[in-house]
Design a protein around this motif. Sequence first.
Motif, mmCIF file in Angstrom:
data_model
loop_
_atom_site.group_PDB
_atom_site.id
_atom_site.type_symbol
_atom_site.label_atom_id
_atom_site.label_comp_id
_atom_site.label_asym_id
_atom_site.label_seq_id
_atom_site.Cartn_x
_atom_site.Cartn_y
_atom_site.Cartn_z
ATOM 1 N N PHE A 126 -19.793 21.075 23.865
ATOM 2 C CA PHE A 126 -19.852 20.564 22.502
ATOM 3 C C PHE A 126 -21.115 19.754 22.226
ATOM 4 O O PHE A 126 -21.497 19.572 21.073
ATOM 5 C CB PHE A 126 -18.612 19.724 22.193
ATOM 6 C CG PHE A 126 -17.317 20.483 22.324
ATOM 7 C CD1 PHE A 126 -17.246 21.840 22.032
ATOM 8 C CD2 PHE A 126 -16.157 19.852 22.749
ATOM 9 C CE1 PHE A 126 -16.059 22.556 22.165
ATOM 10 C CE2 PHE A 126 -14.961 20.546 22.877
ATOM 11 C CZ PHE A 126 -14.908 21.899 22.588
ATOM 12 N N THR A 127 -21.763 19.259 23.264
ATOM 13 C CA THR A 127 -22.996 18.500 23.076
ATOM 14 C C THR A 127 -24.240 19.365 23.281
ATOM 15 O O THR A 127 -25.349 18.838 23.345
ATOM 16 C CB THR A 127 -23.042 17.294 24.036
ATOM 17 O OG1 THR A 127 -22.868 17.760 25.379
ATOM 18 C CG2 THR A 127 -21.968 16.283 23.700
ATOM 19 N N LEU A 170 -18.451 24.511 19.462
ATOM 20 C CA LEU A 170 -17.943 23.395 18.680
ATOM 21 C C LEU A 170 -16.420 23.448 18.645
ATOM 22 O O LEU A 170 -15.821 24.493 18.922
ATOM 23 C CB LEU A 170 -18.519 23.394 17.270
ATOM 24 C CG LEU A 170 -18.145 24.515 16.305
ATOM 25 C CD1 LEU A 170 -18.203 24.001 14.867
ATOM 26 C CD2 LEU A 170 -19.095 25.683 16.446
ATOM 27 N N PRO A 171 -15.763 22.310 18.324
ATOM 28 C CA PRO A 171 -14.298 22.215 18.388
ATOM 29 C C PRO A 171 -13.645 22.057 17.018
ATOM 30 O O PRO A 171 -13.276 20.942 16.622
ATOM 31 C CB PRO A 171 -14.099 20.938 19.210
ATOM 32 C CG PRO A 171 -15.261 20.060 18.790
ATOM 33 C CD PRO A 171 -16.381 20.976 18.369
ATOM 34 N N ALA A 206 -10.275 14.906 18.539
ATOM 35 C CA ALA A 206 -10.795 13.901 19.465
ATOM 36 C C ALA A 206 -12.153 14.285 20.029
ATOM 37 O O ALA A 206 -12.899 13.411 20.493
ATOM 38 C CB ALA A 206 -9.800 13.682 20.603
ATOM 39 N N GLU A 207 -12.492 15.577 19.996
ATOM 40 C CA GLU A 207 -13.763 16.024 20.565
ATOM 41 C C GLU A 207 -14.874 16.153 19.524
ATOM 42 O O GLU A 207 -16.030 16.419 19.885
ATOM 43 C CB GLU A 207 -13.567 17.370 21.277
ATOM 44 C CG GLU A 207 -12.986 17.258 22.677
ATOM 45 C CD GLU A 207 -11.580 16.673 22.703
ATOM 46 O OE1 GLU A 207 -11.337 15.734 23.489
ATOM 47 O OE2 GLU A 207 -10.725 17.145 21.927
ATOM 48 N N LYS A 208 -14.562 15.945 18.255
ATOM 49 C CA LYS A 208 -15.603 16.089 17.227
ATOM 50 C C LYS A 208 -16.752 15.096 17.413
ATOM 51 O O LYS A 208 -17.904 15.446 17.137
ATOM 52 C CB LYS A 208 -14.978 15.970 15.841
ATOM 53 C CG LYS A 208 -14.051 17.121 15.530
ATOM 54 C CD LYS A 208 -14.076 17.524 14.078
ATOM 55 C CE LYS A 208 -13.290 18.819 13.925
ATOM 56 N NZ LYS A 208 -13.050 19.209 12.553
ATOM 57 N N PRO A 209 -16.496 13.873 17.869
ATOM 58 C CA PRO A 209 -17.641 12.974 18.117
ATOM 59 C C PRO A 209 -18.632 13.525 19.136
ATOM 60 O O PRO A 209 -19.828 13.244 19.041
ATOM 61 C CB PRO A 209 -16.971 11.692 18.621
ATOM 62 C CG PRO A 209 -15.622 11.706 17.996
ATOM 63 C CD PRO A 209 -15.215 13.149 17.999
#
Length: 505
Positions: free
Chosen positions: A76-77, A82-83, A88-91
Motif C-alpha cells: 500500500f505504500t 491500494l485497500p 485501517a490501512e488507508k493511512p
Amino acid sequence: MQTTTKNIATALLVLAGVSFTSCAKFLEEEPKSFLAPENYYKTAEDAFIALTGAYDALGSGGETYIARRLQYLTWFTSDEALPPTLTAEKPLDEFSYVSDNDDVSRVWNSMYAAINQANIVLNRVAKINMDENLKTQYLAEAHFLRALSYFYGVRLWGDLPLVAKEVTAISEVDIARSPISDVYALIISDLEFAGLHLAPSNQNGRARKGAAKALLAKVYLTRASSAAKQADDYQKCADLCNEVLTMPEHVLLPDYEKAVGGEDEFNKESLFEWQGDRVLTTSSELSILGSFSLPRGMYVIPGQAASDGGSIVSEVAYFNRYPDNDYRKECTFYISGPDKNGNTITWQQLAVPYPSPAKKYINKTSTTRDAAAFSGNFVVLRLSDVYLMRAEALNEISGPTADAYTMINAIRGRARKRNGTNPSATPADLSGLTKDSFRDAVLNERVLELGFEGHRWFDLVRTKRLVETIRAIHPTYPVTDKNLLFPIPANEIKLNPKIIQNPEW
C-alpha cells in the motif's frame, strides 16, 4: 491493544517452553503439551519441534507477518496496490500513517518474535546430544530464518536493536539500535553459514542452499545502495546469482503462469515459500492474500462470489505498466470473467472497480474457497528474481554486458511463450541500451515479472525512486524522504529509553 516490547519478551519467555504442531506438508507431529524449558530441548525430536516453531513464526495465521501484515506495509505504500475496503490501512496508502500505526507495530512485533524463535533453535539445539549432521542442518535453517527477518527489518526501519541470542529476561530487550552496517554483518554471517551447510534439496516449505545464496545475493544488491555499502557488493551479488543459476535443482519454468500459484506451489523455479496452506492450528495457517484480492462480483469459482474480494486491488497506474500483449498481464490480473448470470464483465464493471491481482495467490483449479484448498503460498524468492538481480549487478559493475542482456532477455523470452509453447513477438529482446537505460529496463522488468510478490516497495526504496513514483500518480499525497523508512512503533519508544526514533517521525 498493541503488543509492546516488554509484552513480547514475556510472550517469548513462554514460547520458549511451548512446542508446536507441524505443517500438514512439512512436519507431521502430534501436538505436545506445555513443557518448561528446563525439561525441554533434550532430544532430536525436541529440536525438530523447535525448528517448526521458527518456521511458524514467519506467519502464524492470517493476521501476522508474511501471511498478511508485511504486504500491507509494503504494497500500500508503493505504487502497486491500494485497500478500498480496509479502512485501517488507508493511512498507509495515503501516507498519513504515524508511529502508532497498528500494522507497523504488528510487523515489528512479529519480526522480533520470529527472530527469537530462530534464536531459540540456535541457542538450545546447539546443546542437544543428537546426530551432528542433522543438528547442523537445523541450525543452518534457523540462521536462514533469522537472516530473513533481519533483512526485512533493516530495509523497513534501518538501524535495529540486534538480538542475537534467546531472550530469557525482560531486561534483555532494553537495548539500543545498532547501525545498519552491524545488522547487515549479522545477516551476511547467518546466510553464509546457511549457504555452506544447507543441502541443495529439502522438504517443501523449508530453507535450502539455493534460497540462502539467492537471499544473500539480494542482501548484497540492497546494501550496495545503502550507507553501509562495500565496494564489492555488486560483484558478490552477481557471483552468488551465478551459483544459484547453475544449480540443477532450480530451473526457469517454460510457462510463466506456472511459476506462482496455489496449484503450482514448490515448483523448480521456487527458492523459498511461506506455506499458506498448512494446518498448525484449528483455524489454519491461511494467507488472506488470495481471497482479499479476488474481483468482487466476478464468479472466479462457479457459484461462489467473492464477498470479501476487492479489499486489495491494483493501482490502475501499476496495472497500466503492463503492455496489453504481455502474457504476464493475463497471468497476474483478472481482467474479465463471468458475473453471477454468466455474462462476461471487465474489471471496470466490478463492485470494487479496480484491477484484481488475485491470480498469483489462489489455486485456480480449486472448486471451493475453503481454507487450504484455495489459497496459495507467499513466494519469498524465485529464480527469475535471481536472473534480474544478476542483470542489475552486472550493469552496475560494467554497464550492459552481453551476460547482463542474456539475463534480462531470458526473462523476456519466457514471457513470449504463452502456455510455455505458443510464441509471441513481445516482449522483444533488449539491445543497444546505455547503462542508465538498462538500469531503468531492469527495474521495469521487475514490475512485470515480480508484481505482487513483495519486491516493489523495496526496489523503489533502494533505487531512491519511491517519492517521485508516488508523486507521479498521487500528486497530493504527502510522501517525502522520511517514508524511505517506517517509524519505530510508538510503544517501543515509550518503553525502551535507549531507542531513538527515525528522522522526522
